[in-house]
Scaffold this motif. Sequence first.
Motif, PDB file in Angstrom:
ATOM      1  N   GLU A  42       0.600  -1.288   0.081  1.00  0.00           N
ATOM      2  CA  GLU A  42      -0.294   0.320   0.291  1.00  0.00           C
ATOM      3  C   GLU A  42       0.824   1.279   0.429  1.00  0.00           C
ATOM      4  N   ARG A  43       2.145   1.229   0.985  1.00  0.00           N
ATOM      5  CA  ARG A  43       2.636   2.813   0.653  1.00  0.00           C
ATOM      6  C   ARG A  43       3.569   2.732  -0.849  1.00  0.00           C
ATOM      7  N   ASN A  72       2.817   5.955  -3.443  1.00  0.00           N
ATOM      8  CA  ASN A  72       3.543   6.729  -4.146  1.00  0.00           C
ATOM      9  C   ASN A  72       3.388   7.225  -5.176  1.00  0.00           C
ATOM     10  N   GLU A  73       3.784   7.814  -5.781  1.00  0.00           N
ATOM     11  CA  GLU A  73       2.973   9.200  -6.687  1.00  0.00           C
ATOM     12  C   GLU A  73       4.520   9.256  -7.312  1.00  0.00           C
ATOM     13  N   GLY A  74       5.115   8.841  -6.931  1.00  0.00           N
ATOM     14  CA  GLY A  74       7.034   9.025  -7.785  1.00  0.00           C
ATOM     15  C   GLY A  74       6.776   7.563  -8.065  1.00  0.00           C
ATOM     16  N   PHE A  75       6.981   7.045  -7.053  1.00  0.00           N
ATOM     17  CA  PHE A  75       7.366   5.239  -7.530  1.00  0.00           C
ATOM     18  C   PHE A  75       6.218   4.732  -8.770  1.00  0.00           C
ATOM     19  N   VAL A 123       5.384  -3.734 -13.265  1.00  0.00           N
ATOM     20  CA  VAL A 123       5.826  -3.985 -11.621  1.00  0.00           C
ATOM     21  C   VAL A 123       4.451  -3.428 -10.846  1.00  0.00           C
ATOM     22  N   VAL A 124       3.925  -2.424 -11.278  1.00  0.00           N
ATOM     23  CA  VAL A 124       2.287  -1.920 -10.497  1.00  0.00           C
ATOM     24  C   VAL A 124       1.557  -3.412 -10.259  1.00  0.00           C
ATOM     25  N   GLU A 125       1.541  -3.538 -11.905  1.00  0.00           N
ATOM     26  CA  GLU A 125       0.299  -4.956 -11.175  1.00  0.00           C
ATOM     27  C   GLU A 125       0.590  -5.563 -10.512  1.00  0.00           C
ATOM     28  N   GLY A 126       2.157  -6.217 -10.297  1.00  0.00           N
ATOM     29  CA  GLY A 126       2.654  -7.149  -9.149  1.00  0.00           C
ATOM     30  C   GLY A 126       2.077  -7.079  -8.061  1.00  0.00           C
ATOM     31  N   LEU A 127       2.166  -5.509  -7.936  1.00  0.00           N
ATOM     32  CA  LEU A 127       2.171  -5.312  -6.661  1.00  0.00           C
ATOM     33  C   LEU A 127       1.096  -5.365  -6.732  1.00  0.00           C
TER      34      LEU A 127
END
Length: 152
Positions: free
Chosen positions: A108-109, A113-116, A124-128
């Motif tokens: 969730e952190r 995080n908009e920068g991340f 990577v985002v989908e994996g998270l």
Amino acid sequence: MGVLQSVIVEIRALRKEIGVEEKASTPVEVRIDAGMQSVLNENIAIVERLARVSEMRLVEQITAGPSKHSTFNFDAAVVYERTIDVAAERERKKKEIAQCEKNIANAERQLGNEGFLAKAPAHVVEGLKKQLTENRMLLDKARRDLEELPPE
């Protein structure tokens, strides 16, 4: 010989599936076609030793309740009730819950995080997101399991 091998393989698979300890010896029930019953009867000792069985009972009907595997020629059921150390199991579930909560907080952190999110590749985002969903399901299951444990 093929029938004996099949019975041994199915019993071993069933033991593993229901979580019987490797060295534990458990009773089993086997319902087999009448034509093959004599072959099994003559080789009970071999099956018991190779499948780690304390007693093999040839039955007409598998007792309700035990976990079983069915094949074309026979049904096999392991009669096993696992006794657990409630305090140890409770502690294990609490650790599992804590780990899931930690994984959820980290995901969730990162996802907050908009920068991340701007720099990370889409996979990577989908994996998270997938990991977050899985951890939430695991957390719910662990909490239910903890609630279902008998009082100490």
